[in-house]
Design a protein around this motif. Structure first.
Motif, mmCIF file in Angstrom:
data_model
loop_
_atom_site.group_PDB
_atom_site.id
_atom_site.type_symbol
_atom_site.label_atom_id
_atom_site.label_comp_id
_atom_site.label_asym_id
_atom_site.label_seq_id
_atom_site.Cartn_x
_atom_site.Cartn_y
_atom_site.Cartn_z
ATOM 1 N N ARG A 88 0.845 -1.204 0.000
ATOM 2 C CA ARG A 88 0.000 0.000 0.000
ATOM 3 C C ARG A 88 0.880 1.254 0.000
ATOM 4 O O ARG A 88 0.535 2.265 -0.599
ATOM 5 N N VAL A 89 2.018 1.182 0.669
ATOM 6 C CA VAL A 89 2.915 2.343 0.694
ATOM 7 C C VAL A 89 3.479 2.580 -0.714
ATOM 8 O O VAL A 89 3.624 3.719 -1.156
ATOM 9 N N GLU A 90 3.738 1.490 -1.439
ATOM 10 C CA GLU A 90 4.189 1.637 -2.832
ATOM 11 C C GLU A 90 3.087 2.248 -3.696
ATOM 12 O O GLU A 90 3.364 3.023 -4.612
ATOM 13 N N ALA A 91 1.840 1.906 -3.368
ATOM 14 C CA ALA A 91 0.709 2.504 -4.095
ATOM 15 C C ALA A 91 0.670 4.019 -3.833
ATOM 16 O O ALA A 91 0.456 4.808 -4.754
ATOM 17 N N LEU A 92 0.906 4.426 -2.591
ATOM 18 C CA LEU A 92 0.938 5.864 -2.260
ATOM 19 C C LEU A 92 2.073 6.551 -3.021
ATOM 20 O O LEU A 92 1.918 7.666 -3.516
ATOM 21 N N ASP A 93 3.200 5.855 -3.113
ATOM 22 C CA ASP A 93 4.351 6.385 -3.833
ATOM 23 C C ASP A 93 4.017 6.587 -5.317
ATOM 24 O O ASP A 93 4.363 7.607 -5.912
ATOM 25 N N ALA A 94 3.308 5.603 -5.888
ATOM 26 C CA ALA A 94 2.892 5.687 -7.302
ATOM 27 C C ALA A 94 1.924 6.857 -7.491
ATOM 28 O O ALA A 94 1.937 7.546 -8.513
ATOM 29 N N MET A 95 1.077 7.100 -6.470
ATOM 30 C CA MET A 95 0.118 8.202 -6.542
ATOM 31 C C MET A 95 0.836 9.555 -6.486
ATOM 32 O O MET A 95 0.416 10.507 -7.143
ATOM 33 N N ILE A 96 1.905 9.634 -5.701
ATOM 34 C CA ILE A 96 2.686 10.880 -5.641
ATOM 35 C C ILE A 96 3.228 11.181 -7.034
ATOM 36 O O ILE A 96 3.130 12.303 -7.527
ATOM 37 N N ARG A 97 3.761 10.151 -7.690
ATOM 38 C CA ARG A 97 4.317 10.361 -9.027
ATOM 39 C C ARG A 97 3.225 10.762 -10.022
ATOM 40 O O ARG A 97 3.415 11.660 -10.840
ATOM 41 N N GLU A 140 -7.142 8.633 1.028
ATOM 42 C CA GLU A 140 -7.649 8.097 2.304
ATOM 43 C C GLU A 140 -7.890 6.594 2.213
ATOM 44 O O GLU A 140 -7.566 5.850 3.136
ATOM 45 N N ASP A 141 -8.485 6.138 1.093
ATOM 46 C CA ASP A 141 -8.782 4.704 0.918
ATOM 47 C C ASP A 141 -7.516 3.865 1.020
ATOM 48 O O ASP A 141 -7.496 2.827 1.679
ATOM 49 N N VAL A 142 -6.462 4.325 0.338
ATOM 50 C CA VAL A 142 -5.208 3.561 0.338
ATOM 51 C C VAL A 142 -4.568 3.598 1.734
ATOM 52 O O VAL A 142 -4.048 2.589 2.218
ATOM 53 N N LEU A 143 -4.638 4.743 2.403
ATOM 54 C CA LEU A 143 -4.110 4.837 3.774
ATOM 55 C C LEU A 143 -4.863 3.884 4.712
ATOM 56 O O LEU A 143 -4.250 3.196 5.528
ATOM 57 N N ARG A 144 -6.184 3.847 4.552
ATOM 58 C CA ARG A 144 -7.009 2.965 5.391
ATOM 59 C C ARG A 144 -6.605 1.505 5.196
ATOM 60 O O ARG A 144 -6.470 0.749 6.150
ATOM 61 N N GLU A 145 -6.379 1.126 3.930
ATOM 62 C CA GLU A 145 -5.964 -0.249 3.632
ATOM 63 C C GLU A 145 -4.579 -0.528 4.216
ATOM 64 O O GLU A 145 -4.304 -1.629 4.679
ATOM 65 N N ALA A 146 -3.687 0.494 4.177
ATOM 66 C CA ALA A 146 -2.331 0.326 4.710
ATOM 67 C C ALA A 146 -2.366 0.105 6.224
ATOM 68 O O ALA A 146 -1.590 -0.683 6.767
ATOM 69 N N VAL A 147 -3.292 0.798 6.904
ATOM 70 C CA VAL A 147 -3.443 0.614 8.356
ATOM 71 C C VAL A 147 -4.012 -0.785 8.627
ATOM 72 O O VAL A 147 -3.521 -1.516 9.490
ATOM 73 N N ARG A 148 -5.015 -1.162 7.824
ATOM 74 C CA ARG A 148 -5.657 -2.472 7.998
ATOM 75 C C ARG A 148 -4.662 -3.619 7.810
ATOM 76 O O ARG A 148 -4.690 -4.612 8.517
ATOM 77 N N SER A 149 -3.765 -3.438 6.827
ATOM 78 C CA SER A 149 -2.812 -4.517 6.533
ATOM 79 C C SER A 149 -1.577 -4.464 7.441
ATOM 80 O O SER A 149 -0.667 -5.276 7.320
ATOM 81 N N GLY A 150 -1.553 -3.469 8.349
ATOM 82 C CA GLY A 150 -0.437 -3.381 9.289
ATOM 83 C C GLY A 150 0.802 -2.683 8.740
ATOM 84 O O GLY A 150 1.839 -2.643 9.398
ATOM 85 N N GLU A 151 0.699 -2.143 7.525
ATOM 86 C CA GLU A 151 1.859 -1.437 6.950
ATOM 87 C C GLU A 151 2.089 -0.094 7.631
ATOM 88 O O GLU A 151 3.210 0.372 7.718
ATOM 89 N N LEU A 152 0.986 0.538 8.041
ATOM 90 C CA LEU A 152 1.093 1.828 8.721
ATOM 91 C C LEU A 152 0.469 1.713 10.108
ATOM 92 O O LEU A 152 -0.428 0.899 10.322
ATOM 93 N N SER A 153 0.932 2.556 11.009
ATOM 94 C CA SER A 153 0.457 2.536 12.388
ATOM 95 C C SER A 153 -1.017 2.918 12.469
ATOM 96 O O SER A 153 -1.495 3.794 11.735
ATOM 97 N N GLU A 154 -1.710 2.299 13.418
ATOM 98 C CA GLU A 154 -3.126 2.621 13.634
ATOM 99 C C GLU A 154 -3.280 4.016 14.234
ATOM 100 O O GLU A 154 -4.387 4.542 14.307
ATOM 101 N N GLU A 155 -2.176 4.591 14.663
ATOM 102 C CA GLU A 155 -2.239 5.915 15.296
ATOM 103 C C GLU A 155 -2.404 7.037 14.285
ATOM 104 O O GLU A 155 -2.678 8.171 14.656
#
Length: 203
Positions: A88-97, A140-155
């Motif tokens: 999911r973090v790679e997806a965010l990176d692709a979105m930045i580009r 937001e959708d991608v961030l939510r998925e990243a939190v759900r999958s444990g890639e990003l902190s729930e905080e």
């Protein structure tokens, strides 16, 4: 299948959007007249009113159209990354580009959008909030998925983080174009990528 009439109308609208966005970016909304938009687009004044009830409606539709294109390109970048099996973090990176590429392609629209975002008491303020939310919601959708999958902190605060990422791309891209145009999109992307991955602190 779309009829040739529909396609022709879309082509006319596209011409009007392009004319309006460059004129408004140059002169401001109030100083831009419908006559000038028609002239720049190479159409009769009546054509503008055939497609849009007023200059304000043209502007609202222009905002919807532009942010719609941005939203679609962000979504496509996230989906392509996912299809390649990326995180999911790679997806965010692709979105930045994808965001940088969009801004590079439509600089006048981006300047206009950012300028209007901070003006209040505009007739199209509600339209602006709606279209802004569409673009931010994709992040937001991608961030939510990243939190759900444990890639990003729930905080993490998802709405604020999404807005911060979108804001970072917008401001960095405008700065790139205005003050550092000699840099390549790869350089700008890798700088923002480091921020995304939290590697600025040197850990």
């Amino acid at each position: 299948m779309e009829s040739s009439g529909t396609t022709r109308r879309q082509a006319t609208r596209q011409k009007l959007y392009e004319a309006a966005v460059t004129l408004i970016a140059e002169k401001g909304f109030s100083a831009t007249t419908v006559d000038e938009i028609a002239e720049r687009a190479g159409v009769a004044k009546g054509t503008v009113y055939y497609n849009f009830k007023s200059k304000t409606e043209l502007f609202e539709e222009l905002l919807r159209h532009g942010v719609g294109l941005l939203t679609a390109s962000l979504r496509a970048a996230a989906e392509e990354s996912e299809e390649r099996g990326g995180t999911r973090v790679e997806a965010l990176d692709a979105m930045i580009r994808a965001g940088l590429a969009f801004i590079d392609r439509y600089p006048a629209f981006t300047q206009l959008y950012v300028a209007e975002l901070w003006r209040t008491n505009r007739a199209w303020q509600s339209t602006l909030l709606v279209v802004r939310q569409e673009a931010v919601a994709v992040v937001e959708d991608v961030l939510r998925e990243a939190v759900r999958s444990g890639e990003l902190s729930e905080e993490i605060d998802i709405p604020l983080t999404a807005a911060a990422l979108v804001g970072m791309v917008l401001v960095a891209a405008l700065d790139w174009q205005a003050f550092q145009p000699e840099r390549s999109i790869d350089e700008v992307h890798s700088a923002l990528s480091l921020l995304l991955h939290g590697r600025v602190s040197g850990h």
